[in-house]
Design a protein around this motif. Structure first.
Motif, short mmCIF file in Angstrom:
data_model
loop_
_atom_site.label_atom_id
_atom_site.label_comp_id
_atom_site.label_asym_id
_atom_site.label_seq_id
_atom_site.Cartn_x
_atom_site.Cartn_y
_atom_site.Cartn_z
N THR A 172 0.85 -1.19 0.00
CA THR A 172 0.00 0.00 0.00
C THR A 172 0.89 1.24 0.00
OG1 THR A 172 -0.04 0.14 2.38
CG2 THR A 172 -1.76 -1.19 1.35
N ARG B 144 1.37 3.30 2.22
CA ARG B 144 2.06 3.55 3.47
C ARG B 144 3.17 2.53 3.72
NH1 ARG B 144 -1.58 2.35 7.56
NH2 ARG B 144 -2.71 1.11 6.04
N ASN C 186 1.76 -2.93 4.82
CA ASN C 186 0.77 -2.04 5.41
C ASN C 186 1.38 -1.10 6.43
OD1 ASN C 186 -1.50 -2.91 3.97
ND2 ASN C 186 -1.63 -4.74 5.26
#
Lengths: 349, 500
Positions: B200, B202, B209
């Motif tokens: 993702t 982030r 994650n």
């Protein structure tokens, strides 16, 4: 750099992250358990903090951008902070280990007294001073030569002026470790009077003699001299007293009466067995040695008295009679004539 | 709490009819401990790969391993000092009083009965797969559950010797399967395969994650080690509990931590990669198929899986039986449940009660609530109960260390109060993390209802009828030391080891 770019992204960095999380939690737990359970957990805190700062140190290349950029000016400053934390926690761990293992461990268990607070304080100061100097020299690159020289000179002055006191202190520690005497022991140090140890301080050993006088013996003198300990490691002491009987008495009979008399005396131990040794003829009487054991050196005189009273009573009841060594001094006439005043004096006495 | 009635004196042969037989040594305990956890090494953990990525799950596993290590050291200390069948109930009863004892006793009974029920669902799946392979039919699951329960409850009733031997056999077989997998997987190990979970915005490839992924992976990492603490319940069936229990617990957790790391590394970093393995209901089978292709028959794996589930199921039934037995023996449940078999010396009524409770819960969830993931709800309830029991047991440890340092402790945890505090902090955090997840709410709610029912029973009935079970007697004997003036209590006689 965006935060995600600085996320740990290889196995070493991820393990470092795990280390930081784990030891952050354990440090926190050590503090919590020190507050709620027992202060001893501060030793755990030291080791946890060392590990935490080690892992923080490994992580500087990614953790600065991720977490610490708002706090520190640059990576270098963070590294300095972390290394300072590391060295301080090492010093703290050493301090706590000494406290738990040495001050309250080895030294307390061996001697009855605790270590002089001055020594603990001096050691702690040295440990933290050393850590501080190391931090200044290696973390902040400040030369500590002048400081070290200054503190060296300071230490020298202190050392010289407190030489004798320090000597007493270390002698005291040596005594505490080797344990030649303990509080409550009956001892005789060198040629001093024998007495009971009533106190051991970091400067001297206090001994109460039988006449209720207190001898203060400096630790160094205690450490230098031979110590006779009547109470430790075994508290059984043998007492010998000479007694005489006329020639012609049967030694076996004399011995039987004497041992029976000693055995009945209050304070003389039954085991090891008391004995009466026949030592031969001296000065025209037979000499015997009464040997018996006591386990409380403080009552030596009382026991001896009780033994003698018993012996006299037993001998009086038996057909035996005691004898006294006698020496006949012949004074030849020639010499007496040569020196009339001496003869007159002898006659008078 | 002092206002509660003192335990009623024990009439006649009360304890004589409630006796267990001592048999287990270190190896039996090791086998029981490993077998109860081993299903978690086969499946369940892998969902953490999706939530946390390989790196996130690795960090979570290490944190959880530290927690369980601390937990096991603390439990080893307490179980050697208080070797009673009630396990955590005995510790909480002694340190915190009757109400806390009742809560932990209930938590344990719920935890193991429902864990067994959750595993029996998997046992049913695996058995159906085998049946379908050979006969082409699928049997109704409740029937298979009943058969599985019947077999293992009978083994448990037959005697502690057979129970331990079956546990050892199943453990060795299950570990053998894992070892075989490790040998097959090692040449195919490629760390890049473990890092193929979609990243993702982030995240990084190790932490797809980001940092929060680690938190989400923790409940799955717990799968690797949860339930090992059931060994404390085997205290009254251990030959020399004060020596064998610590060794059994610690050797068990050491084996499991090593196994967990081996499984985590090798099963994630083999074809077809973490993205698919993480979503598989049978990660080990997916791994086997990825490595061996079609040479591996699915039915063979169904047999492997069945064996590992059976190992866990067997040990969980054992644990549930002991938890209910001890709870009933002290009077927190109807005392009739604590009767042991006249010759076999096993708590047969408690075993059957645990079975009925677990089986009933599974049926109710399946039929009444029309829930598809029966095992997920059961697991949630069991995990909630486990966290409650961990928190209480660790608080008990800390209270005992603080108030009763002079209590006789044949084994002293080297991690001390700090270790127990660490386990407390991590398990409380893991609990909060688990239950911030919406899908856990139903199970938590159901579990809270069970606790409320138990508290009500305690308040209205049980507290007036407590019996002098060994746990209660021990707690009463140490009452003064823990509650009152500690200085007034003389140190434990002969051979006492004081906590420094």
């Amino acid at each position: 750099m965006s935060p995600s770019a600085s996320l740990p992204n290889d196995v070493f960095d991820v393990l470092t992250l795990a280390g930081i999380i784990v030891f952050l939690i354990t440090s926190l737990s050590a503090i919590l358990s020190s507050i709620f359970v027992k202060k001893d957990n501060l030793l755990y805190l030291g080791t946890q903090l060392v590990l935490l700062s080690l892992f923080l140190d490994f992580s500087t290349h990614w953790s600065y951008a991720l977490w610490f950029s708002p706090i520190f000016r640059d990576v270098g400053q963070q590294a300095q902070f972390v290394e300072t934390l590391l060295l301080l926690s090492i010093a703290y761990t050493i301090d706590m280990t000494l406290k738990v293992v040495v001050w309250e461990g080895v030294l307390r268990r061996h001697g009855e007294r605790s270590v002089p607070p001055l020594l603990i304080g001096a050691t702690r100061t040295l440990v933290y001073l050393f850590a501080l100097l190391t931090i200044l020299q290696f973390v902040f690159d400040k030369s500590i030569t002048a400081l070290a020289a200054l503190s060296g000179a300071f230490a020298l002055i202190i050392g010289l002026s407190a030489q004798s006191t320090l000597g007493e202190m270390f002698a005291g520690i040596a005594i505490a470790l080797s344990r030649p005497l303990r509080i409550g022991d009956w001892v005789r140090i060198g040629n001093l009077d024998e007495g009971k140890v009533i106190d051991m301080t970091w400067r001297m050993v206090r001994i109460e003699t039988k006449d209720r006088m207190v001898l203060n013996v400096p630790n160094r003198s205690v450490a230098d001299q031979s110590i006779r300990n009547f109470s430790h490691p075994n508290n059984t002491v043998r007492i010998s007293e000479a007694i005489y009987f006329p020639q012609g008495e049967d030694p076996a009979r004399v011995q039987a009466v004497l041992t029976a008399a000693i055995a009945a005396a209050e304070g003389a131990l039954a085991e090891p067995k008391p004995a009466a040794l026949y030592r031969g003829v001296k000065d025209s009487v037979c000499e015997y040695t009464m040997r018996y054991y006591i386990d409380d050196y403080g009552r030596k005189d009382a026991v001896t008295e009780s033994v003698w009273k018993n012996v006299l009573a037993h001998v009086a009841r038996s057909p035996l009679a005691m004898a006294f060594p006698r020496r006949i001094v012949e004074v030849r006439g020639d010499e007496a004539r040569d020196d009339p005043p001496a003869l007159a004096a002898a006659a008078e006495s | 709490m002092t206002a509660l009635a003192a335990p009623a004196p024990v009439a006649g042969d009360y304890l004589g009819r409630r006796r267990l037989r001592r048999f287990a040594g270190v190896w039996s305990l090791w086998a029981l401990g490993v077998s109860v956890v081993i299903p978690g090494e086969f499946a369940g953990w892998n969902y953490g790969l999706i939530t946390g990525g390989f790196g996130g799950l690795l960090v979570a596993t290490l944190v959880v391993s530290v927690m369980y290590l601390c937990l096991c050291f603390s439990l080893a200390e307490m179980s050697a000092a208080m070797p009673f069948a009630g396990g955590g109930y005995a510790f909480a009863r002694c340190a915190l009083g009757k109400r806390a004892g009742a809560i932990v006793a209930t938590a344990q009974s719920i935890q193991y009965s429902l864990s067994a029920a959750a595993v029996v669902v998997s046992v049913g799946d695996a058995a159906n797969e085998i049946i379908r392979y050979f006969w082409g039919i699928a049997l109704p699951e409740p029937l298979l559950w009943a058969v599985a329960y019947a077999i293992f409850v009978l083994i448990n009733i037959y005697g502690i010797e057979l129970t331990c031997r079956i546990a050892l056999l199943l453990t060795v077989v299950a570990l053998g399967v894992l070892a075989y997998f490790a040998i097959v997987a090692l040449p195919h190990f490629d760390i890049r395969l473990a890092l193929d979970v979609p990243v993702t915005a982030r995240g990084s490839s190790w932490l797809p994650n980001g940092m929060t992924g680690i938190a989400w992976a923790i409940p799955f990492a717990v799968w690797f080690l949860v339930d090992i603490e059931m060994l404390t319940l085997a205290s009254e069936e251990t030959e020399h509990p004060e020596r064998h229990l610590p060794k059994g617990i610690l050797s068990g957790i050491a084996t499991l931590i090593v196994t967990a790391l081996v499984v985590l590394f090798l099963n994630s970093a083999v074809p077809p990669g973490a993205r698919i393995i993480g979503d598989s209901s049978q990660p080990l089978l997916t791994g086997f198929q990825g490595i061996l292709g079609d040479r591996m028959r699915p039915v063979l794996f169904a047999v492997f899986a069945l064996l590992s589930y059976a190992a866990g199921f067997h040990a969980m039934i054992f644990a549930a039986g002991r938890a209910i037995f001890a709870q009933a023996r002290a009077g927190y449940l109807p005392t009739v449940l604590s009767l042991t078999h006249r010759t076999r010396r096993t708590p047969y009524l408690a075993l059957i009660a645990g079975t009925l409770f677990g089986y009933g819960a599974a049926l109710v969830i399946m039929l009444a609530l029309n829930e598809v993931h029966v095992d997920a709800v059961l697991v949630t309830m069991a995990v909630f109960a486990a966290i409650v029991s961990y928190v209480f047991q660790m608080i008990s440890f800390l209270v005992l260390r603080r108030r009763a340092p002079q209590m006789k402790r044949p084994f002293v945890s080297i991690l001390g109060a700090t270790g127990a505090m660490t386990a407390l902090v991590i398990s409380a955090a893991a609990g909060l993390l688990s239950f911030s997840n919406d899908s856990y709410h139903a199970g938590t709610f159901a579990c809270v209802l069970l606790f409320a029912a138990s508290a009500l029973y305690f308040q209205l009935v049980a507290r007036h009828r407590l019996r002098a079970s060994p746990e209660e007697v021990f707690a009463a004997a140490h009452q003064a030391m823990i509650r009152g003036n500690a200085a007034a209590v003389p140190a434990a006689p002969g051979g006492a080891r004081h906590v420094a």
